[in-house]
Design an enzyme around this catalytic site. Sequence first.
Site, PDB file in Angstrom:
ATOM      1  N   LYS A 190       0.720 -23.571  20.188  1.00  0.00           N
ATOM      2  CA  LYS A 190      -0.680 -23.543  20.615  1.00  0.00           C
ATOM      3  C   LYS A 190      -1.483 -22.448  19.931  1.00  0.00           C
ATOM      4  O   LYS A 190      -2.698 -22.400  20.064  1.00  0.00           O
ATOM      5  CB  LYS A 190      -0.743 -23.299  22.124  1.00  0.00           C
ATOM      6  CG  LYS A 190      -0.404 -24.494  22.966  1.00  0.00           C
ATOM      7  CD  LYS A 190      -0.839 -24.188  24.388  1.00  0.00           C
ATOM      8  CE  LYS A 190      -0.229 -25.152  25.370  1.00  0.00           C
ATOM      9  NZ  LYS A 190      -0.451 -24.705  26.747  1.00  0.00           N
ATOM     10  N   MET A 226       6.674 -23.178   7.789  1.00  0.00           N
ATOM     11  CA  MET A 226       6.488 -22.681   6.420  1.00  0.00           C
ATOM     12  C   MET A 226       7.439 -21.513   6.171  1.00  0.00           C
ATOM     13  O   MET A 226       7.209 -20.693   5.279  1.00  0.00           O
ATOM     14  CB  MET A 226       5.029 -22.258   6.202  1.00  0.00           C
ATOM     15  CG  MET A 226       4.082 -23.455   6.338  1.00  0.00           C
ATOM     16  SD  MET A 226       2.573 -23.318   5.377  1.00  0.00           S
ATOM     17  CE  MET A 226       1.833 -21.909   6.126  1.00  0.00           C
ATOM     18  N   GLY A 227       8.508 -21.447   6.968  1.00  0.00           N
ATOM     19  CA  GLY A 227       9.507 -20.400   6.771  1.00  0.00           C
ATOM     20  C   GLY A 227       9.044 -19.067   7.302  1.00  0.00           C
ATOM     21  O   GLY A 227       8.118 -18.998   8.117  1.00  0.00           O
ATOM     22  N   ASN A 228       9.705 -17.994   6.819  1.00  0.00           N
ATOM     23  CA  ASN A 228       9.477 -16.652   7.344  1.00  0.00           C
ATOM     24  C   ASN A 228       9.564 -16.694   8.876  1.00  0.00           C
ATOM     25  O   ASN A 228       8.660 -16.261   9.588  1.00  0.00           O
ATOM     26  CB  ASN A 228       8.127 -16.104   6.868  1.00  0.00           C
ATOM     27  CG  ASN A 228       8.117 -14.586   6.945  1.00  0.00           C
ATOM     28  OD1 ASN A 228       7.388 -14.007   7.723  1.00  0.00           O
ATOM     29  ND2 ASN A 228       8.953 -13.937   6.172  1.00  0.00           N
ATOM     30  N   LEU A 229      10.657 -17.247   9.319  1.00  0.00           N
ATOM     31  CA  LEU A 229      10.796 -17.581  10.737  1.00  0.00           C
ATOM     32  C   LEU A 229      10.879 -16.339  11.622  1.00  0.00           C
ATOM     33  O   LEU A 229      11.581 -15.376  11.296  1.00  0.00           O
ATOM     34  CB  LEU A 229      12.047 -18.453  10.932  1.00  0.00           C
ATOM     35  CG  LEU A 229      12.058 -19.735  10.081  1.00  0.00           C
ATOM     36  CD1 LEU A 229      13.357 -20.504  10.293  1.00  0.00           C
ATOM     37  CD2 LEU A 229      10.854 -20.611  10.379  1.00  0.00           C
ATOM     38  N   HIS A 252       8.848 -19.116  16.088  1.00  0.00           N
ATOM     39  CA  HIS A 252       9.515 -20.346  15.633  1.00  0.00           C
ATOM     40  C   HIS A 252      10.745 -20.632  16.497  1.00  0.00           C
ATOM     41  O   HIS A 252      11.062 -21.782  16.782  1.00  0.00           O
ATOM     42  CB  HIS A 252       9.965 -20.209  14.169  1.00  0.00           C
ATOM     43  CG  HIS A 252       8.831 -20.096  13.204  1.00  0.00           C
ATOM     44  ND1 HIS A 252       8.441 -18.898  12.656  1.00  0.00           N
ATOM     45  CD2 HIS A 252       7.996 -21.029  12.692  1.00  0.00           C
ATOM     46  CE1 HIS A 252       7.429 -19.102  11.838  1.00  0.00           C
ATOM     47  NE2 HIS A 252       7.133 -20.384  11.837  1.00  0.00           N
TER      48      HIS A 252
HETATM   49  O1  PAF Z   1       1.939 -24.351  11.264  1.00  0.00           O
HETATM   50  C1  PAF Z   1       2.512 -24.343  10.141  1.00  0.00           C
HETATM   51  O2  PAF Z   1       3.401 -23.524   9.880  1.00  0.00           O
HETATM   52  C2  PAF Z   1       2.070 -25.329   9.072  1.00  0.00           C
HETATM   53  O3  PAF Z   1       0.715 -25.552   9.126  1.00  0.00           O
HETATM   54  C3  PAF Z   1       2.855 -26.649   9.112  1.00  0.00           C
HETATM   55  C4  PAF Z   1       2.607 -27.402  10.412  1.00  0.00           C
HETATM   56  C5  PAF Z   1       4.328 -26.369   8.939  1.00  0.00           C
HETATM   57  C6  PAF Z   1       2.411 -27.560   7.963  1.00  0.00           C
HETATM   58  O4  PAF Z   1       2.625 -26.967   6.726  1.00  0.00           O
END
Ligand code: PAF
Length: 276
Positions: free
Chosen positions: A147, A30-33, A37
């Site tokens: 996790k 969902m971005g804001n990496l 991530h």
């Molecule tokens: O974990 C997340 O960031 C979100 O739930 C996902 C898997 C990208 C789905 O929108």
Amino acid sequence: MQVTNNRESFSDKIKEYKSRGDKITLIPTMGNLHQGHQVLFSKAPKNTVKVATIYVNPLQFTDDDDYQNYPKSFQTDLEVCRKNDISLVYAPDGDISHEVGTEKNIDLPKFTRYLCGQKREGHFLGVYKIVKYFFNIVYPDFACFGKKDFQQLLLIKYLANTYFPKTRIIDVDTVRDANKIALSSRLTRLSKESLSSTCIIYETLHNMKSELLKGATIDNLKEESVEYLESNGIHVEYLDVRSLITLEEATDRLKSCGIFIACYLDDVRLIDNIEI
Ligand code: PAF
């Protein structure tokens, strides 16, 4: 790296990779990496094409303010993707719920009703729909999930087993900061002072684990731990010892169990878990 907000060009690019015989690893975000991530990106098997999605999915939010306030940093995210050898980014524009949410009468597994599913009605249905939507376009060979969102990870494994049996789900260990808090985009909404008190969350999980292994009873330990957290300004939504497989509450057998927490600090909801 290619970036597209268009479903057709995304799908065409995927077809091109496949026609070349490339294997694909999908990493939905969902971005804001953040560092968490980047660890997800790094777990893509070597020699696979890394494809990321960046989309804040309204269907999985139960609170409109939370959705509106979800931190966004698209340009920096693209830099992070570039540095992590992502070949293709799909970042749909605006709200694509009308395309995503068409399936009716979805019956999710029972475990989605526990923990986060209890307080966040519709959350897992929203996650299921968007991930299935992306999987349907990509049919990835691999997909990486953290996790930290353990319940989500179980749901994704269920989804893959049921509809995408050729997709291997790679579970990625939780990445923690210096305070041992699980990294999350929501941490950016905490004050400096609150950020330093987040260390109490992991400390509590860790202590619970050692006490349980020494034979402490779950109920007493839970009560004491909740009291400790609350007296330190952390409001507990749930703190449970549950099976890592079914998410049913643990009795006295601790085999394949974990400790799961959701709590609020500065009105910011944080979740975490550790295996016992
Ligand atoms: O974990 C997340 O960031 C979100 O739930 C996902 C898997 C990208 C789905 O929108």
